[in-house]
Design an enzyme around this catalytic site. Sequence first.
Site, PDB file in Angstrom:
ATOM      1  N   GLU A 303      28.204  35.136  84.082  1.00 49.97           N
ATOM      2  CA  GLU A 303      27.366  35.310  85.280  1.00 49.97           C
ATOM      3  C   GLU A 303      27.419  36.721  85.842  1.00 49.97           C
ATOM      4  O   GLU A 303      26.457  37.210  86.415  1.00 49.97           O
ATOM      5  CB  GLU A 303      27.805  34.321  86.376  1.00 49.97           C
ATOM      6  CG  GLU A 303      27.614  32.869  86.038  1.00 49.97           C
ATOM      7  CD  GLU A 303      28.876  32.255  85.449  1.00 49.97           C
ATOM      8  OE1 GLU A 303      29.713  33.040  84.953  1.00 49.97           O
ATOM      9  OE2 GLU A 303      29.024  31.025  85.473  1.00 49.97           O
ATOM     10  N   ASP A 345       8.192  71.966  76.230  1.00 47.05           N
ATOM     11  CA  ASP A 345       7.594  73.257  76.572  1.00 47.05           C
ATOM     12  C   ASP A 345       7.631  73.347  78.085  1.00 47.05           C
ATOM     13  O   ASP A 345       6.860  72.684  78.767  1.00 47.05           O
ATOM     14  CB  ASP A 345       6.158  73.323  76.051  1.00 47.05           C
ATOM     15  CG  ASP A 345       5.455  74.608  76.468  1.00 47.05           C
ATOM     16  OD1 ASP A 345       6.166  75.513  76.928  1.00 47.05           O
ATOM     17  OD2 ASP A 345       4.233  74.686  76.340  1.00 47.05           O
ATOM     18  N   THR A 347       6.971  75.801  80.188  1.00 49.87           N
ATOM     19  CA  THR A 347       6.023  76.638  80.914  1.00 49.87           C
ATOM     20  C   THR A 347       4.862  75.806  81.449  1.00 49.87           C
ATOM     21  O   THR A 347       4.120  75.212  80.684  1.00 49.87           O
ATOM     22  CB  THR A 347       5.477  77.749  80.011  1.00 49.87           C
ATOM     23  OG1 THR A 347       6.565  78.471  79.465  1.00 49.87           O
ATOM     24  CG2 THR A 347       4.584  78.680  80.798  1.00 49.87           C
TER      25      THR A 347
END
Length: 425
Positions: A303, A345, A347
């Site tokens: 449980e 990436d 940028t």
Amino acid sequence: QQLQSNPRLGLTHTQVTSRTQQYGPNVLEQAPPKSLWILVAEQFEDRLVQILLGVAILSGIFSLLEVQQLESGESWWKSFVEPGVILAILVVNAVVGVVQSQSAADSLQALQNLQSGTATVIREGTTQTLASSELVPGDVIHVRVGDKIPADARLVSLQTSTIQLDEGSLTGESVTVGKFPGDEGTTTQANAPIQDQKGLLFSGTMVTAGSGQAVVVQTGMDTQFGKIQKGVTAAQADQVKTPLAQRLDEFGNQLTGIIAGICLLVWIVSIPKMNDPSFANVWEGAVYYAKVAVALGVAAIPEGLPAVITLCLSLGTRKMAERNVIVRKLPSVETLGCVSVICTDKTGTLTTNEMTAVSLVLLENNNNSDKKDKEKKHLVEYDIEGSSYSPVGQILGLGDSRSEVQKTPMGALADVAAVAALCND
């Protein structure tokens, strides 16, 4: 001409009203927020939690039958201890999950509210600043350095020699893209890539240099970002469970079969004992041994496992929140724990690709009383407040910059101000 727009006067009030009804507001469609009941229901999608819920209900039914057979004066609440404990564990598990989901949703909404959404528009010959959501196809907009393009628009004229846009948030490319007005920026290729559409300014991209005038051609979900939004929404429907959730479901299915078989076997073996004289009738004996079988099943079920998993993931979420990470769902913590390498990436995705001045270095005279020392120059660095392209902030340590320039018009600060003013769009 197709949009029936005048670059000098813009749209009329009647045109704006009719196009707003036709195209709707210039916003990306968002999925409606989940109600509290849906969030609660999601916490019970785990197979092990469903097993515990079923056992708690079955145990509660048997406890109710047992209470009806108790003599007056006996404590009835002891019969409900077992189902009560199981339900308490499930409630704690659900509360933790709902609170985490709601907290993440509130944080994301707060970030969205911080984003400014205004545009400079010409309507009925008047230049005005409006909310981006009010734009319609055919609106004539002005864009300049630092502006975020509010909708997909075609460049019609330049107010500077060139205009450059950062499309990193859309294409992932860090190099700015030059845009051209009129026929010079028109491509004859059908379904041309975004990078080749030199005459279009795409919604969500940033102007990094220059200024110009453009006509809105697409708004809302019809923009390039709108198409991406549709793809993201479709992908959300195909979400796959995390490895831990899949293993827990597999464990739950195996446990269900094993426990159900054991409970049924125990009850069948006990059939001859149901006629025991201690029972008033066979039915009472059958209920008694059914409850014994259920108690055996409950004892075999871990449980505390869902609660332990939830608490462990919550601790991971808390540590990530201390590092300014927003976790929308608890299982995401477990998924991130399986990651060894992240390829991205950054940028325009993790960063906004905006260069911001944070310090100013000036060549100043010494303040010493010695005449020779006063003639010597030295470098002094000052911190600059502000962020992004917003022209708001101060140079810390200089006091009033305007009075400084007026007091020493041939000083270093005056030279910096002149360069910034003359070499800026």
